[in-house]
Design a protein around this motif. Structure first.
Motif, PDB file in Angstrom:
ATOM      1  N   LEU A  18       0.823  -0.655   0.089  1.00 32.55           N
ATOM      2  CA  LEU A  18      -0.065  -0.327  -0.528  1.00 32.55           C
ATOM      3  C   LEU A  18       0.680   1.114  -0.110  1.00 32.55           C
ATOM      4  CD1 LEU A  18      -2.791  -1.412   2.826  1.00 32.55           C
ATOM      5  CD2 LEU A  18      -3.098  -0.594  -0.038  1.00 32.55           C
ATOM      6  N   GLU A  19       2.055   1.417   0.657  1.00 29.81           N
ATOM      7  CA  GLU A  19       2.612   2.327   0.519  1.00 29.81           C
ATOM      8  C   GLU A  19       3.405   2.819  -0.511  1.00 29.81           C
ATOM      9  OE1 GLU A  19       5.481   1.511   3.735  1.00 29.81           O
ATOM     10  OE2 GLU A  19       4.174   2.172   5.598  1.00 29.81           O
ATOM     11  N   ASP A  20       4.255   1.576  -0.790  1.00 30.62           N
ATOM     12  CA  ASP A  20       4.840   1.888  -2.428  1.00 30.62           C
ATOM     13  C   ASP A  20       3.032   1.681  -3.457  1.00 30.62           C
ATOM     14  OD1 ASP A  20       6.770   0.523  -1.482  1.00 30.62           O
ATOM     15  OD2 ASP A  20       6.132  -1.448  -2.246  1.00 30.62           O
ATOM     16  N   TYR A  21       2.280   1.474  -3.014  1.00 32.86           N
ATOM     17  CA  TYR A  21       1.081   1.946  -4.091  1.00 32.86           C
ATOM     18  C   TYR A  21       0.995   3.785  -4.087  1.00 32.86           C
ATOM     19  CZ  TYR A  21      -0.689  -2.387  -5.042  1.00 32.86           C
ATOM     20  OH  TYR A  21      -1.194  -3.897  -5.939  1.00 32.86           O
ATOM     21  N   ALA A  22       0.809   3.803  -2.970  1.00 29.97           N
ATOM     22  CA  ALA A  22       0.694   5.624  -2.643  1.00 29.97           C
ATOM     23  C   ALA A  22       2.170   6.238  -3.210  1.00 29.97           C
ATOM     24  CB  ALA A  22       0.879   5.103  -0.466  1.00 29.97           C
ATOM     25  N   LYS A  23       2.971   5.941  -3.197  1.00 32.15           N
ATOM     26  CA  LYS A  23       4.367   6.377  -3.629  1.00 32.15           C
ATOM     27  C   LYS A  23       3.569   6.574  -4.993  1.00 32.15           C
ATOM     28  CE  LYS A  23       7.777   5.123  -0.485  1.00 32.15           C
ATOM     29  NZ  LYS A  23       8.964   4.312   0.337  1.00 32.15           N
ATOM     30  N   ALA A  24       3.289   5.200  -5.619  1.00 27.07           N
ATOM     31  CA  ALA A  24       3.393   5.657  -7.734  1.00 27.07           C
ATOM     32  C   ALA A  24       2.072   7.200  -7.617  1.00 27.07           C
ATOM     33  CB  ALA A  24       2.826   4.287  -8.171  1.00 27.07           C
ATOM     34  N   ILE A  25       0.992   6.911  -6.933  1.00 22.94           N
ATOM     35  CA  ILE A  25      -0.154   7.708  -7.178  1.00 22.94           C
ATOM     36  C   ILE A  25       0.439   9.160  -6.891  1.00 22.94           C
ATOM     37  CG2 ILE A  25      -2.452   8.521  -5.839  1.00 22.94           C
ATOM     38  CD1 ILE A  25      -2.985   5.242  -4.941  1.00 22.94           C
ATOM     39  N   ARG A  26       1.410  10.267  -5.887  1.00 27.66           N
ATOM     40  CA  ARG A  26       1.954  10.669  -5.526  1.00 27.66           C
ATOM     41  C   ARG A  26       2.143  11.299  -7.153  1.00 27.66           C
ATOM     42  NH1 ARG A  26       3.416   8.893  -0.807  1.00 27.66           N
ATOM     43  NH2 ARG A  26       1.704   9.230   0.754  1.00 27.66           N
ATOM     44  N   ARG A  27       3.468   9.988  -7.610  1.00 28.48           N
ATOM     45  CA  ARG A  27       3.811  10.368  -8.434  1.00 28.48           C
ATOM     46  C   ARG A  27       3.239  10.961  -9.728  1.00 28.48           C
ATOM     47  NH1 ARG A  27       7.492   6.773  -7.122  1.00 28.48           N
ATOM     48  NH2 ARG A  27       6.653   5.202  -8.097  1.00 28.48           N
ATOM     49  N   GLU A  28       1.991  10.120  -9.854  1.00 24.75           N
ATOM     50  CA  GLU A  28       1.115  10.475 -10.983  1.00 24.75           C
ATOM     51  C   GLU A  28       0.109  11.252 -10.903  1.00 24.75           C
ATOM     52  OE1 GLU A  28      -2.388   7.222 -13.654  1.00 24.75           O
ATOM     53  OE2 GLU A  28      -0.682   6.945 -11.918  1.00 24.75           O
ATOM     54  N   PHE A  29       0.113  11.652  -9.626  1.00 19.15           N
ATOM     55  CA  PHE A  29      -0.899  12.857  -9.292  1.00 19.15           C
ATOM     56  C   PHE A  29      -0.521  14.041  -7.960  1.00 19.15           C
ATOM     57  CE2 PHE A  29      -3.631   8.301 -10.340  1.00 19.15           C
ATOM     58  CZ  PHE A  29      -4.595   9.223 -11.248  1.00 19.15           C
ATOM     59  N   PRO A  30       0.485  14.532  -9.191  1.00 20.39           N
ATOM     60  CA  PRO A  30       1.615  15.762  -7.894  1.00 20.39           C
ATOM     61  C   PRO A  30      -0.197  16.931  -7.009  1.00 20.39           C
ATOM     62  CG  PRO A  30       1.175  16.385 -10.033  1.00 20.39           C
ATOM     63  CD  PRO A  30       0.579  14.833  -9.730  1.00 20.39           C
ATOM     64  N   ASN A  31      -0.849  16.719  -7.316  1.00 18.72           N
ATOM     65  CA  ASN A  31      -2.135  17.294  -6.632  1.00 18.72           C
ATOM     66  C   ASN A  31      -2.801  17.155  -6.297  1.00 18.72           C
ATOM     67  OD1 ASN A  31      -1.103  19.741  -8.324  1.00 18.72           O
ATOM     68  ND2 ASN A  31      -2.225  19.765  -9.949  1.00 18.72           N
ATOM     69  N   VAL A  32      -3.344  15.971  -5.794  1.00 22.30           N
ATOM     70  CA  VAL A  32      -4.027  15.257  -4.912  1.00 22.30           C
ATOM     71  C   VAL A  32      -2.952  14.628  -3.784  1.00 22.30           C
ATOM     72  CG1 VAL A  32      -4.597  12.584  -4.595  1.00 22.30           C
ATOM     73  CG2 VAL A  32      -5.116  13.996  -7.241  1.00 22.30           C
ATOM     74  N   GLU A  33      -3.715  14.920  -2.866  1.00 25.07           N
ATOM     75  CA  GLU A  33      -3.505  14.182  -1.127  1.00 25.07           C
ATOM     76  C   GLU A  33      -3.341  13.404  -0.889  1.00 25.07           C
ATOM     77  OE1 GLU A  33      -3.674  15.290   3.406  1.00 25.07           O
ATOM     78  OE2 GLU A  33      -4.379  17.020   1.725  1.00 25.07           O
ATOM     79  N   VAL A  34      -2.569  12.599  -1.096  1.00 30.25           N
ATOM     80  CA  VAL A  34      -2.924  10.959  -0.697  1.00 30.25           C
ATOM     81  C   VAL A  34      -1.627  10.526   1.033  1.00 30.25           C
ATOM     82  CG1 VAL A  34      -1.603   8.830  -1.821  1.00 30.25           C
ATOM     83  CG2 VAL A  34      -2.020  10.918  -3.431  1.00 30.25           C
ATOM     84  N   GLU A  35      -2.637   9.933   1.633  1.00 32.66           N
ATOM     85  CA  GLU A  35      -2.349   9.308   2.401  1.00 32.66           C
ATOM     86  C   GLU A  35      -2.676   7.626   2.701  1.00 32.66           C
ATOM     87  OE1 GLU A  35      -4.067   9.820   7.480  1.00 32.66           O
ATOM     88  OE2 GLU A  35      -5.118  10.980   5.762  1.00 32.66           O
ATOM     89  N   MET A  36      -1.362   7.281   3.513  1.00 34.97           N
ATOM     90  CA  MET A  36      -1.828   5.830   3.368  1.00 34.97           C
ATOM     91  C   MET A  36      -2.257   5.546   4.615  1.00 34.97           C
ATOM     92  SD  MET A  36      -0.057   3.124   4.629  1.00 34.97           S
ATOM     93  CE  MET A  36      -0.906   1.548   5.465  1.00 34.97           C
ATOM     94  N   TRP A  37      -3.061   4.760   5.247  1.00 31.69           N
ATOM     95  CA  TRP A  37      -2.890   4.960   6.711  1.00 31.69           C
ATOM     96  C   TRP A  37      -3.458   3.283   7.393  1.00 31.69           C
ATOM     97  CZ3 TRP A  37      -7.261   5.066   3.765  1.00 31.69           C
ATOM     98  CH2 TRP A  37      -8.050   4.066   4.600  1.00 31.69           C
ATOM     99  N   SER A  38      -3.350   3.619   8.580  1.00 32.70           N
ATOM    100  CA  SER A  38      -3.792   1.999   9.420  1.00 32.70           C
ATOM    101  C   SER A  38      -3.899   2.250  10.700  1.00 32.70           C
ATOM    102  CB  SER A  38      -1.801   1.027   9.374  1.00 32.70           C
ATOM    103  OG  SER A  38      -2.386  -0.842  10.324  1.00 32.70           O
TER     104      SER A  38
END
Length: 142
Positions: A18-38
């Motif tokens: 999930l952290e890896d997906y979050a990093k990739a999403i941040r790169r793809e969508f730089p204007n989106v706030e992305v938070e991984m949580w548990s």
């Protein structure tokens, strides 16, 4: 405080991916706030659960439309018989639209068989999350 064994297992199996997906999403969508949580959920109820996932908050959307979509893996009944209560991509309020889901029923025993379903389907959920973000609105939005 020591984590419940199911929570430890959930985090061991899914946190890094999930952290890896979050990093990739941040790169793809730089204007989106992305938070991984548990985090624990339902501490004041009989449902004692835990959620792990990725939340994406999209800026500059109309006020009548949800501005967040999440990939979420949910477990509940940790103190009795642990069950998955979801593994899906879901839009926030006011929509609640489910873009993709992996488990057939709402409550599936937390077992190797159900864990395997989630593990094998996680890439599909991440793809559904990206697709929803590119669209910028729930699939059933007018």
């Amino acid at each position: 405080m020591e984590k419940h064994p199911v929570v430890q297992d959930l985090e061991t199996r899914f946190r890094q991916q999930l952290e890896d997906y979050a990093k990739a999403i941040r790169r793809e969508f730089p204007n989106v706030e992305v938070e991984m949580w548990s985090s624990p959920v339902g501490s004041l109820t009989d449902y004692q659960g835990h959620d792990i996932g990725i939340n994406c908050s999209i800026a500059d959307v109309p006020t009548d439309r949800p501005n967040n979509v999440a990939l979420i893996i949910e477990v509940m009944h940790l103190t009795t018989e642990p069950k998955f209560s979801g593994a899906a991509v879901v839009w926030g309020h006011p929509s609640g639209t489910v873009e993709a889901a992996l488990l057939d029923r709402d409550l599936v025993p937390y077992s190797e068989a159900s864990i395997t379903i989630v593990e094998k389907g996680l890439d599909d959920l991440a793809a559904a999350l990206r697709k929803a973000m590119r669209r910028g609105a729930p699939s059933d939005w007018p």
